[in-house]
Design a protein around this motif. Structure first.
Motif, PDB file in Angstrom:
ATOM      1  N   ILE A 156       4.206  23.505-108.559  1.00  0.00           N
ATOM      2  CA  ILE A 156       4.635  24.745-107.910  1.00  0.00           C
ATOM      3  C   ILE A 156       6.117  24.659-107.548  1.00  0.00           C
ATOM      4  O   ILE A 156       6.867  25.630-107.685  1.00  0.00           O
ATOM      5  CB  ILE A 156       3.772  25.011-106.663  1.00  0.00           C
ATOM      6  N   LYS A 198      -2.283  28.055-111.001  1.00  0.00           N
ATOM      7  CA  LYS A 198      -3.285  28.864-110.299  1.00  0.00           C
ATOM      8  C   LYS A 198      -4.610  28.881-111.063  1.00  0.00           C
ATOM      9  O   LYS A 198      -5.677  28.662-110.481  1.00  0.00           O
ATOM     10  CB  LYS A 198      -2.785  30.305-110.132  1.00  0.00           C
ATOM     11  N   LEU A 220      -0.243  32.488-104.974  1.00  0.00           N
ATOM     12  CA  LEU A 220       0.202  32.175-106.327  1.00  0.00           C
ATOM     13  C   LEU A 220       0.271  33.424-107.199  1.00  0.00           C
ATOM     14  O   LEU A 220       1.203  33.597-107.989  1.00  0.00           O
ATOM     15  CB  LEU A 220      -0.725  31.135-106.957  1.00  0.00           C
TER      16      LEU A 220
END
Length: 454
Positions: A156, A198, A220
């Motif tokens: 991320i 995700k 997300l």
């Protein structure tokens, strides 16, 4: 193109030494763990440079992703390999098992003891990782004994770097075509990475995600939609610069407004104290591109000699712009994650406002002198469907497990009975590393920039 994007802060983490002195039997295993430590440190260091090349980020991040997987994606060996590797290193543990446990183990096929040495104790949970969350201002980091937790959070963060790289380029006084293409590419790649983590990675974690954390599916999804919308801002700027038809620009702006609206809706049910500032950004962008769409739609109607409808659309565009101006000021005063700027003072907003007023004045003048059309109380429906320029995330594939993780390397991993029993007391209760925040240079609004993509 709006030369500013709201950006939540990077996720911060503690240094990880990957100390394997208690569990390593061979130098091969030590070397791979050293490579993993160096790859993680190199990636964390690169986050400090928003102007590094995307190619370099891809290379450095791929090194880390391929190595960290060796702690939780351990390939199952053949039965012969498993029985041979287990003999030397699990004797102590097996001696402590009850006869009942041994019988249960025999009844299983492909059990943990058929995997590489140490998998029953598991490398996956041997190290502790700490990560802050982008929206958690002033909150303690999340802590997990899970290598996959580090993998997902780092992924991320890499996606966030691509968005910050795009924002840094967009803040330049002069934007070249090569820069615009790179901004567009980075935002699509970021969307693809958010989508991959995700859809296919975050769900594998042993603990469910905390609300409003970066592992929250809604958060997300918001990042995905936001990246797509911002990439379309680049497309719109290009369409305006190349003087494409008003109908195409209006359709693209309308779809972009919808993307920002969908992103905002992802945060509807979340704690507004946490997500409030981000939502103000999404709302003001939604309203701004609604105004943009109505402006170009109204301009197109004037060209089609539908002057009454044109005036109504441009009047509604002006109203939407006034609402945008109000949201910009609310954005400034709303507390939350991300730096604060004054978007309504940006030259792009002011230049669009001048263009809108000019088009409205022209449409009203044409209607008063030539057409004398009745101005409808409601603007005609924008039955426009953008067929070009719509952005989809660039698919991202997680790199394969590093070839460094061989059978010989796994054979160098062993946890004796005593070490296994005292793992928490001797390893995990050591003084925890401090969170190391990533220094982020301030990206300021360029007030004298007309935001022209050439």
């Amino acid at each position: 193109m709006a030369h500013w994007f709201h950006r939540n802060p990077f996720k911060a983490t503690a240094a990880q030494s990957f100390d394997v002195r208690k569990i390593s039997m061979k130098s091969d295993f030590n070397k791979v763990m050293g490579d993993l430590r160096n790859a993680r440190n190199a990636l964390l260091s690169l986050f400090n440079d928003p102007l590094a090349s995307p190619d370099k980020m891809e290379s450095v991040s791929s090194d880390y992703f391929s190595l960290i997987q060796g702690l939780f994606e351990v390939p199952a060996p053949t039965t012969d390999d498993a029985s041979t590797s287990q003999t030397e290193t699990t004797t102590e543990i097996e001696d402590s098992k009850t006869e009942k446990e041994k019988d249960n183990k025999k009844d299983k096929s492909k059990t943990e003891d058929e995997r590489p040495v140490g998998m029953a104790i598991t490398l996956k949970t041997f190290f502790k990782f700490k990560w802050t969350q982008t929206l958690y201002v002033g909150k303690p980091p999340l802590v997990e004994d899970d290598a996959e937790f580090d993998f997902v959070n780092m992924g991320i963060n890499v996606a966030l770097w691509y968005t910050k790289h795009a924002a840094k380029l967009a803040a330049q006084p002069e934007l070249k075509m090569e820069d615009a293409k790179e901004i567009h590419s980075c935002l699509k790649k970021a969307a693809g990475m958010f989508k991959e983590f995700k859809d296919n990675q975050a769900g594998k974690l042993k603990n469910p995600p905390q609300k409003c954390s970066d592992l929250d599916p809604n958060v997300l999804e918001c990042y995905i939609m936001c990246c797509q919308a911002e990439a379309q801002e680049v497309t719109i700027a290009r369409a305006v610069e190349k003087k494409h038809k008003d109908s195409l620009i209006a359709a693209l702006a309308n779809e972009t407004s919808k993307y920002f609206q969908q992103a905002d809706h992802m945060l509807n049910s979340k704690d507004q104290i946490i997500v409030g500032k981000w939502r103000k950004y999404l709302q003001l962008k939604e309203k701004f591109y609604k105004s943009y769409a109505l402006c170009y739609y109204g301009s197109g109607l004037l060209s089609d000699e539908k002057c009454g409808d044109s005036v109504r659309c441009l009047m509604d565009s002006n109203q939407a712009f006034e609402e945008t101006d109000k949201l910009c000021k609310e954005y400034i005063t709303t507390k939350g994650a991300g730096s604060t700027i004054r978007p309504h003072e940006h030259a792009f907003y002011r230049n669009f406002q001048k263009d809108l007023q000019r088009k409205l004045k022209k449409s009203e003048s044409e209607n008063g002198f030539i057409y004398h059309h009745k101005i409808p109380p409601v603007a005609p429906n924008m039955s426009l469907q953008a067929t070009h320029g719509l952005v989809e995330p660039t698919p991202y594939t997680v790199p394969f497990l590093s070839s460094s993780w061989t059978k010989a390397v796994y054979a160098g991993f062993s946890i004796s009975k005593n070490v296994a029993q005292n793992k928490k007391s001797k390893v995990k209760t050591e003084k925890e590393g401090e969170i190391q925040n990533i220094k982020e240079p301030d990206i300021k609004v360029t007030k004298d920039n007309g935001c022209i993509v050439s």
